[in-house]
Design an enzyme around this catalytic site. Structure first.
Site, short mmCIF file in Angstrom:
data_model
loop_
_atom_site.label_atom_id
_atom_site.label_comp_id
_atom_site.label_asym_id
_atom_site.label_seq_id
_atom_site.Cartn_x
_atom_site.Cartn_y
_atom_site.Cartn_z
N GLU A 1 0.92 15.45 1.96
CA GLU A 1 0.12 16.15 2.97
C GLU A 1 0.96 17.03 3.88
O GLU A 1 0.42 17.89 4.58
CB GLU A 1 -0.66 15.14 3.81
N CYS B 1 3.44 6.45 0.91
CA CYS B 1 4.51 5.83 1.71
C CYS B 1 4.20 4.34 1.95
O CYS B 1 4.33 3.55 1.02
CB CYS B 1 4.71 6.60 3.00
N HIS C 1 5.35 12.25 1.17
CA HIS C 1 4.11 12.66 1.85
C HIS C 1 3.62 14.00 1.30
O HIS C 1 4.09 15.06 1.71
CB HIS C 1 4.36 12.78 3.35
#
Length: 511
Positions: free
Chosen positions: A170, A81, A168
């Site tokens: 994660e 990002c 993202h």
């Protein structure tokens, strides 16, 4: 020394998730502020570098930037990002406001074969959270994936192991995220996974022995996961030179002292010092309704009582605490201390007050890793999987003034709730569950008599780290059953409600 992935934090709400996902893959990771010096980075000898997201835009005048020398470390780099914007800026890409900001679920299409996307479907769901995008790139950057909103959802350097993702990986909602992170770790950075709770336990035992030597250690044992795992770990290292002190504030869970004794049966040589200080705490809380005042009184009284008990062991030179890695990260957060919403639940101030050396054996671990370490130490699941419990105890779950009879009511109601969660096999389906006693009386009917008794609220949430939380959706039949039991068995409570508020806007605890 373990292989290390270094994460530079630019202020993303997801930074801790990056570290946890990497550790789940068996690779040790650490989070450091974005402005860590290049000298410190080189001293850490990371095998790879991850640049986190951020609330900033790269176009902001005060946008955070890392040490420029990171691009010459000759190690793989993954920008996520805002980290993508940093990679793009380094290689002359153009960053611009997105015509359509993306927050939430999106779909990427893989545009080019690459080790980073090995095993990832051609089209897959990811999680976006950005207002800017890479508008154009040039040689030596190569596009790897796109979305309907961006032609540059992922790209890499043509010849260097430098990658960038707009989304993202994660976050749980990025269905391919784990695969992408593992590909970065193992196919691009070629890291050997050498981190596990088992090796942590073995290495920490050795480290504690070296650090403590022949000294004695005092530990405040609460019965919670963190202090219990710390106690088991230190005891495994130094045996009866550990002195655990359990202070009963009178605001604990139902029969907590007896439970702690039972849970540590596997450690018969662990001699716990039990102190009943309930009268002191309850007397000092008399007529106190303000939650912040409650916390301050409880904190100060705990320090006083604990200090008195510790004075019985003048040869002890260490104080052990169950500090976890999120506490360490927050103490050196990228933007400094956050606004205080309420005082921290855990009692602090002991090391400065008592002038003892500090021992924090769990300061490298996240909560899930602490639980895994507890299992390695043969602690019972009943203890290892316990829900979090606030430092001030039931004081923040009894709204308004606290009286001994109210504590008993809440202990019984809470015990029924937790007992039924276990009976129904759903205790581990929620992150934290508890009862709250409200300063409200409600009309009821018991038999042929009219009653005017108190209201109990049940609260249960799912969360990763307590920063955000969603209500746990229990079966309605379960909630009805618990309500019936509480109203029938706890004289003084005639109405039960279920709290369905998320955090934010609510907090997990009521006070």
């Amino acid at each position: 020394m373990h292989n290390l992935v270094l994460i530079l934090d630019f202020g993303s709400q997801y930074t801790q998730l990056i570290a946890r996902k990497i550790r789940e893959a068996g690779v040790y990771s650490e989070i450091h502020p974005y402005n860590i010096s290049i000298k410190k980075i080189r001293a850490l000898q990371p095998k790879a570098l991850v640049l986190s997201g951020s609330p900033f835009s790269i176009s902001n005048v005060d946008a955070p930037h890392p040490a420029p020398e990171i691009w010459n470390l000759d190690i793989p780099i993954l920008g996520i990002c805002y980290g993508m914007q940093l990679v793009g800026q380094q290689f002359a890409a153009v960053v611009a406001p997105a015509s359509k900001r993306e927050y939430g679920k999106a779909h990427i299409e893989v545009a080019k074969e690459d080790p980073l996307f090995f095993g990832v479907e051609y089209e897959t769901q990811v999680w976006m959270s950005h207002g800017d995008k890479i508008d154009s790139i040039q040689h030596p950057l190569v596009i790897l994936a796109k979305t309907a909103n961006s032609e540059h959802a992922a790209f890499r350097h043509e010849s260097l192991p430098i990658y960038a993702l707009q989304f993202h990986p994660e976050v749980h909602h990025s269905l391919c995220g784990k695969q992408i992170l593992n590909n970065f770790l193992f196919k691009i950075a070629n890291i050997n996974p050498d981190w596990s709770p088992g090796c942590f336990v073995q290495e920490t035992i050795v480290n504690i022995r070296e650090q403590v030597g022949t000294d004695r250690v005092i530990l405040g044992l609460s019965g919670g996961v963190d202090s219990s795992v710390a106690a088991a770990l230190i005891h495994r290292a130094i045996g009866d030179r550990l002195i655990p002190i359990f202070v009963d504030t009178g605001l604990m869970r139902f029969q907590e002292a007896e439970r702690v004794k039972m849970m540590f049966k596997a450690y018969p040589s662990l001699k716990i010092e039990f102190v009943d200080a309930s009268e002191i705490f309850l007397s000092r809380l008399k007529s106190i309704s303000d939650p912040e005042q409650k916390r301050k009184i409880i904190g100060a009284t705990f320090v006083e009582v604990f200090e008195q008990e510790a004075a019985r062991f003048p040869d002890a030179t260490w104080l052990a605490q169950g500090t976890l890695y999120p506490d360490v990260i927050e103490s050196v957060s990228f933007a400094g201390p956050s606004v205080t919403i309420k005082s921290h639940h855990n009692v602090g101030g002991l090391p400065e007050k008592m002038k003892l050396k500090l021992l924090e054996p769990l300061r490298e671990l996240f909560k899930d890793e602490v639980r895994a370490a507890g299992k390695e130490l043969d602690l019972p699941d009943e203890l290892v999987m316990r829900h979090p419990f606030p430092g001030p105890g039931l004081a923040v779950r009894i709204l308004g003034e606290i009286k001994a009879e109210q504590v008993k009511l809440l202990q019984l109601a809470d015990e029924i709730f937790i007992e039924e969660l276990h009976k129904w096999g759903i205790y581990n389906d929620t992150w934290q569950a508890f009862a709250v006693l409200l300063p409200i009386q409600s009309v009821g009917v018991m038999g042929d008599e009219r009653t005017y008794e108190q209201v109990c609220a049940l609260r249960a949430v799912n969360s990763v780290d307590g920063m955000t939380a969603e209500v746990t959706e229990f079966p309605f039949a379960f909630l009805k059953h618990v309500s019936n039991r509480i109203c029938n068995e706890v004289k003084g409570i005639s109405r039960v409600v279920y709290d369905i508020s998320s955090k934010p806007p609510a907090t997990i605890e009521w006070e």
